[in-house]
Design a protein around this motif. Structure first.
Motif, PDB file in Angstrom:
ATOM      1  N   LEU A  78       0.814  -1.218   0.000  1.00 46.06           N
ATOM      2  CA  LEU A  78       0.000   0.000   0.000  1.00 46.06           C
ATOM      3  C   LEU A  78       0.848   1.268   0.000  1.00 46.06           C
ATOM      4  O   LEU A  78       0.320   2.362  -0.200  1.00 46.06           O
ATOM      5  CB  LEU A  78      -0.943   0.006   1.207  1.00 46.06           C
ATOM      6  N   ALA A  79       2.136   1.160   0.203  1.00 43.47           N
ATOM      7  CA  ALA A  79       3.015   2.337   0.279  1.00 43.47           C
ATOM      8  C   ALA A  79       2.872   3.230  -0.945  1.00 43.47           C
ATOM      9  O   ALA A  79       2.885   4.456  -0.834  1.00 43.47           O
ATOM     10  CB  ALA A  79       4.470   1.904   0.453  1.00 43.47           C
ATOM     11  N   SER A 135       0.552  12.439   3.384  1.00 42.56           N
ATOM     12  CA  SER A 135      -0.640  11.651   3.735  1.00 42.56           C
ATOM     13  C   SER A 135      -0.758  11.474   5.244  1.00 42.56           C
ATOM     14  O   SER A 135       0.238  11.419   5.948  1.00 42.56           O
ATOM     15  CB  SER A 135      -0.567  10.256   3.094  1.00 42.56           C
ATOM     16  N   MET A 136      -2.005  11.345   5.705  1.00 36.76           N
ATOM     17  CA  MET A 136      -2.250  11.098   7.121  1.00 36.76           C
ATOM     18  C   MET A 136      -3.247   9.967   7.279  1.00 36.76           C
ATOM     19  O   MET A 136      -4.251   9.911   6.584  1.00 36.76           O
ATOM     20  CB  MET A 136      -2.771  12.342   7.817  1.00 36.76           C
ATOM     21  N   ALA A 172       6.239   6.097   5.476  1.00 37.14           N
ATOM     22  CA  ALA A 172       6.915   5.144   6.369  1.00 37.14           C
ATOM     23  C   ALA A 172       6.129   4.924   7.650  1.00 37.14           C
ATOM     24  O   ALA A 172       5.951   3.782   8.100  1.00 37.14           O
ATOM     25  CB  ALA A 172       8.329   5.627   6.678  1.00 37.14           C
ATOM     26  N   SER A 173       5.629   5.997   8.231  1.00 39.52           N
ATOM     27  CA  SER A 173       4.870   5.896   9.471  1.00 39.52           C
ATOM     28  C   SER A 173       3.553   5.141   9.266  1.00 39.52           C
ATOM     29  O   SER A 173       3.157   4.314  10.091  1.00 39.52           O
ATOM     30  CB  SER A 173       4.609   7.309  10.009  1.00 39.52           C
ATOM     31  N   ILE A 174       2.889   5.415   8.160  1.00 43.39           N
ATOM     32  CA  ILE A 174       1.616   4.747   7.864  1.00 43.39           C
ATOM     33  C   ILE A 174       1.825   3.255   7.643  1.00 43.39           C
ATOM     34  O   ILE A 174       1.117   2.418   8.225  1.00 43.39           O
ATOM     35  CB  ILE A 174       0.932   5.398   6.648  1.00 43.39           C
ATOM     36  N   ILE A 175       2.809   2.902   6.845  1.00 44.07           N
ATOM     37  CA  ILE A 175       3.054   1.478   6.562  1.00 44.07           C
ATOM     38  C   ILE A 175       3.503   0.757   7.828  1.00 44.07           C
ATOM     39  O   ILE A 175       3.095  -0.378   8.081  1.00 44.07           O
ATOM     40  CB  ILE A 175       4.067   1.305   5.411  1.00 44.07           C
ATOM     41  N   GLN A 176       4.303   1.407   8.662  1.00 45.81           N
ATOM     42  CA  GLN A 176       4.706   0.788   9.931  1.00 45.81           C
ATOM     43  C   GLN A 176       3.483   0.521  10.805  1.00 45.81           C
ATOM     44  O   GLN A 176       3.375  -0.539  11.415  1.00 45.81           O
ATOM     45  CB  GLN A 176       5.714   1.668  10.673  1.00 45.81           C
TER      46      GLN A 176
END
Length: 125
Positions: free
Chosen positions: A26-27, A34-35, A47-51
């Motif tokens: 989904l990255a 993005s949020m 990076a934060s979202i995928i983590q």
């Protein structure tokens, strides 16, 4: 005018198919601006979202979309998408209801997720 509906439908099908098979894929759908707010926990940037998605406490999940509504959201071609459905986690037999809202913005001839808000919906007591 109905083109936004087709885009929303194609996006939702692709998003959940990708989420259910390999969340890291989904990255490409997010940007640095993005949020994601997942169950009231916000994170920003790819990076934060995928983590956050990788750290969810389950490996297997299956989304089943019940409703999908879309509207144009701005003069630049953005699309607001609201999805409701159920998800099955691991071998759980009881589906959990959810609601997810996406704000899609145009980027290089396609769209990316600018905002993503996910909430489980619990039955009224």
């Amino acid at each position: 005018m109905a083109d936004f509906e087709n885009i929303a439908k194609q996006f939702v099908e692709f998003y959940y198919k990708s989420f259910d098979s390999d969340r890291t894929s989904l990255a490409a759908l997010y940007g640095q601006d993005s949020m994601l707010t997942f169950e009231a926990a916000p994170c920003q940037g790819v990076a934060s979202i995928i983590q956050k998605l990788k750290d969810l406490p389950f490996e297997q999940v299956q989304h089943q979309v019940s409703t999908l509504d879309a509207q144009p959201s701005n003069a630049q071609g953005g699309i607001l998408v609201i999805v409701t459905g159920v998800l099955l986690v691991e071998e759980e037999k009881r589906p959990m209801s959810y609601s997810q809202t996406f704000q899609l913005l145009p980027r290089e001839g396609s769209y990316y997720v600018f905002n993503d808000i996910f909430r489980l919906v619990y039955p009224a007591a």
